[in-house]
Design an enzyme around this catalytic site. Sequence first.
Site, PDB file in Angstrom:
ATOM      1  N   GLY A 114       0.825  -1.213   0.000  1.00 24.23           N
ATOM      2  CA  GLY A 114       0.000   0.000   0.000  1.00 24.23           C
ATOM      3  C   GLY A 114       0.855   1.257   0.000  1.00 24.23           C
ATOM      4  N   VAL A 160      18.241   8.139  -2.325  1.00 24.56           N
ATOM      5  CA  VAL A 160      19.060   8.493  -3.501  1.00 24.56           C
ATOM      6  C   VAL A 160      20.147   9.503  -3.107  1.00 24.56           C
ATOM      7  CG1 VAL A 160      19.036   9.606  -5.777  1.00 24.56           C
ATOM      8  CG2 VAL A 160      17.238   7.970  -5.158  1.00 24.56           C
ATOM      9  N   ARG A 192       1.448  -5.123  -5.990  1.00 23.98           N
ATOM     10  CA  ARG A 192       1.506  -6.365  -5.231  1.00 23.98           C
ATOM     11  C   ARG A 192       1.879  -7.460  -6.226  1.00 23.98           C
ATOM     12  NH1 ARG A 192      -2.430  -3.469  -2.038  1.00 23.98           N
ATOM     13  NH2 ARG A 192      -1.543  -3.334   0.045  1.00 23.98           N
ATOM     14  N   SER A 193       2.611  -8.455  -5.777  1.00 22.22           N
ATOM     15  CA  SER A 193       3.057  -9.501  -6.701  1.00 22.22           C
ATOM     16  C   SER A 193       2.902 -10.876  -6.066  1.00 22.22           C
ATOM     17  CB  SER A 193       4.530  -9.259  -7.081  1.00 22.22           C
ATOM     18  OG  SER A 193       5.058 -10.400  -7.719  1.00 22.22           O
ATOM     19  N   ASP A 244       4.669  -4.698   6.330  1.00 25.07           N
ATOM     20  CA  ASP A 244       5.303  -5.930   6.817  1.00 25.07           C
ATOM     21  C   ASP A 244       5.313  -7.046   5.775  1.00 25.07           C
ATOM     22  OD1 ASP A 244       2.602  -6.251   7.117  1.00 25.07           O
ATOM     23  OD2 ASP A 244       2.751  -7.376   9.001  1.00 25.07           O
ATOM     24  N   GLY A 245       4.323  -7.072   4.875  1.00 23.60           N
ATOM     25  CA  GLY A 245       4.361  -8.055   3.789  1.00 23.60           C
ATOM     26  C   GLY A 245       5.607  -7.848   2.939  1.00 23.60           C
ATOM     27  N   THR A 276       3.551   3.029   5.711  1.00 28.07           N
ATOM     28  CA  THR A 276       2.143   2.635   5.654  1.00 28.07           C
ATOM     29  C   THR A 276       1.337   3.600   6.516  1.00 28.07           C
ATOM     30  OG1 THR A 276       0.526   1.004   6.447  1.00 28.07           O
ATOM     31  CG2 THR A 276       2.691   0.847   7.399  1.00 28.07           C
ATOM     32  N   ASP A 319      -1.206   2.934   8.184  1.00 27.48           N
ATOM     33  CA  ASP A 319      -1.874   2.265   9.307  1.00 27.48           C
ATOM     34  C   ASP A 319      -1.094   2.299  10.622  1.00 27.48           C
ATOM     35  OD1 ASP A 319      -4.048   1.606   7.773  1.00 27.48           O
ATOM     36  OD2 ASP A 319      -3.256  -0.344   7.169  1.00 27.48           O
ATOM     37  N   ASP A 336       0.979   0.168  11.654  1.00 27.67           N
ATOM     38  CA  ASP A 336       0.754  -1.168  12.237  1.00 27.67           C
ATOM     39  C   ASP A 336       1.989  -2.065  12.181  1.00 27.67           C
ATOM     40  OD1 ASP A 336       0.851  -1.480   9.517  1.00 27.67           O
ATOM     41  OD2 ASP A 336      -0.906  -2.780   9.381  1.00 27.67           O
ATOM     42  N   ARG A 344      -7.518  -2.011   8.968  1.00 21.75           N
ATOM     43  CA  ARG A 344      -8.128  -3.347   8.983  1.00 21.75           C
ATOM     44  C   ARG A 344      -7.818  -4.086  10.283  1.00 21.75           C
ATOM     45  NH1 ARG A 344      -6.083  -5.627   3.599  1.00 21.75           N
ATOM     46  NH2 ARG A 344      -4.842  -3.820   4.026  1.00 21.75           N
ATOM     47  N   GLN A 372      -7.613   9.004   2.539  1.00 21.87           N
ATOM     48  CA  GLN A 372      -6.652   8.878   3.652  1.00 21.87           C
ATOM     49  C   GLN A 372      -5.264   8.460   3.180  1.00 21.87           C
ATOM     50  OE1 GLN A 372      -8.882   6.749   7.150  1.00 21.87           O
ATOM     51  NE2 GLN A 372     -10.052   6.451   5.296  1.00 21.87           N
TER      52      GLN A 372
HETATM   53  P1  ADP Z   1       2.487  -4.381   2.685  1.00 25.55           P
HETATM   54  O1  ADP Z   1       3.934  -4.421   2.404  1.00 25.55           O
HETATM   55  O2  ADP Z   1       1.924  -3.007   2.598  1.00 25.55           O
HETATM   56  O3  ADP Z   1       2.153  -5.120   3.964  1.00 25.55           O
HETATM   57  P2  ADP Z   1       1.513  -6.669   1.133  1.00 25.55           P
HETATM   58  O4  ADP Z   1       1.287  -7.501   2.352  1.00 25.55           O
HETATM   59  O5  ADP Z   1       0.488  -6.677   0.063  1.00 25.55           O
HETATM   60  O6  ADP Z   1       1.736  -5.136   1.493  1.00 25.55           O
HETATM   61  O7  ADP Z   1       2.910  -7.118   0.514  1.00 25.55           O
HETATM   62  C1  ADP Z   1       3.428  -6.524  -0.638  1.00 25.55           C
HETATM   63  C2  ADP Z   1       4.126  -7.559  -1.481  1.00 25.55           C
HETATM   64  O8  ADP Z   1       5.199  -8.142  -0.708  1.00 25.55           O
HETATM   65  C3  ADP Z   1       3.272  -8.740  -1.887  1.00 25.55           C
HETATM   66  O9  ADP Z   1       2.515  -8.480  -3.044  1.00 25.55           O
HETATM   67  C4  ADP Z   1       4.309  -9.799  -2.148  1.00 25.55           C
HETATM   68  O10 ADP Z   1       4.901  -9.652  -3.412  1.00 25.55           O
HETATM   69  C5  ADP Z   1       5.364  -9.499  -1.083  1.00 25.55           C
HETATM   70  N1  ADP Z   1       5.151 -10.381   0.078  1.00 25.55           N
HETATM   71  C6  ADP Z   1       4.157 -10.318   0.998  1.00 25.55           C
HETATM   72  N2  ADP Z   1       4.255 -11.316   1.908  1.00 25.55           N
HETATM   73  C7  ADP Z   1       5.319 -12.053   1.542  1.00 25.55           C
HETATM   74  C8  ADP Z   1       5.945 -13.218   2.073  1.00 25.55           C
HETATM   75  N3  ADP Z   1       5.492 -13.860   3.159  1.00 25.55           N
HETATM   76  N4  ADP Z   1       7.052 -13.701   1.423  1.00 25.55           N
HETATM   77  C9  ADP Z   1       7.525 -13.075   0.328  1.00 25.55           C
HETATM   78  N5  ADP Z   1       6.985 -11.972  -0.210  1.00 25.55           N
HETATM   79  C10 ADP Z   1       5.901 -11.456   0.380  1.00 25.55           C
END
Ligand code: ADP
Length: 319
Positions: free
Chosen positions: A11, A24, A72-73, A103-104, A125, A127, A129, A171, A251
């Site tokens: 996000g 940079v 997101r991937s 954290d993702g 982020t 949030d 969080d 959330r 927001q």
């Molecule tokens: P955020 O970083 O804001 O928490 P997401 O949870 O959607 O957002 O994570 C962003 C991207 O990070 C995901 O689309 C994915 O490519 C990668 N990612 C998320 N969780 C994992 C994981 N457990 N292992 C490897 N890559 C991850």
Amino acid sequence: MKRIAVLTSGGDAPGMNAAIRAVVRKGVYHGLEVIGVYRGYHGLIHGDLRPLSLGSVGDIIHRGGTMLYTARSEEFKTEEGQAKAVKMLEKHGVEGLIVIGGDGSFRGAMKLTQMGIPAVGVPGTIDNDIPGTDFTIGFDTAINTVIQAIDKIRDTATSHERTYVVEVMGRDAGDIALWAGLADGAESILIPEAPYDLDEVVERLRRGNKRGKKHSIILVAEGVASGVKVGEEIRRRTGWETRVTVLGHIQRGGSPTAFDRVLASRMGAAAVDLILDGEGNQMVAIQKNEIRGIPFEEAFKQKHRPDLSMYQLAGILAI
Ligand code: ADP
């Protein structure tokens, strides 16, 4: 180390641009070449990498969003995807990666470190969080956006003597609702981290009404309940006209506040120091106004908790 890369992932949050700029400029200050990876891990896998010059990050410190775009991937979550990402970084001679996200995104950064590319996370982020850091980049801007919106809603709520339910983002974390609610004197705040009782919310409204209060604001974090449902229930129980506003994606946007620009500048610069110093696998954190690196594992071991003493205070002040 000669070449590092930076990406934004997950996000978006206001202040990400200020963090990119800091990475940079601090990188170039230390004689590094800095590569921008566009569209997060998706762009990394698909080779969307371009060098970032000093000038390329000019005139962005005050802009919301992220000039590197974000994505997101699902592919990156697989071992094959991660192997492709590592290959791409090696192909471009990148020796360290800075990941600005949530954290993702940091779990991905941890995987890359394990696969030989030192990676450092910068918490971005709205949030707030992420465990281990008192604040994340974007949170301050988001709560300021929320209070500006609520101030406006309060004007019309006063004029029409209505009760307003405002649903805000969050959330799993109630920080936005809690901080904005305290800052705006909301009558009730509903957050995921504290049990709530609609009877009590209604009772509080009734008490206020008896004292002559004709308008009220109830702040609901989206993770707790739908604002529309809470509004319907209050209307049903009180018979009062109750309006609902869902603030949604406003927001996420807007020019970052001074706090977020300063935080992003400090954190982005610190991320470069951490990359230069060591092995990666760390997240930049702010604790008691001190910027430091903490291992990803240490952050993931904890659970983010908002300051519940603020929740109690908000309840006391809205008596
Ligand atoms: P955020 O970083 O804001 O928490 P997401 O949870 O959607 O957002 O994570 C962003 C991207 O990070 C995901 O689309 C994915 O490519 C990668 N990612 C998320 N969780 C994992 C994981 N457990 N292992 C490897 N890559 C991850």
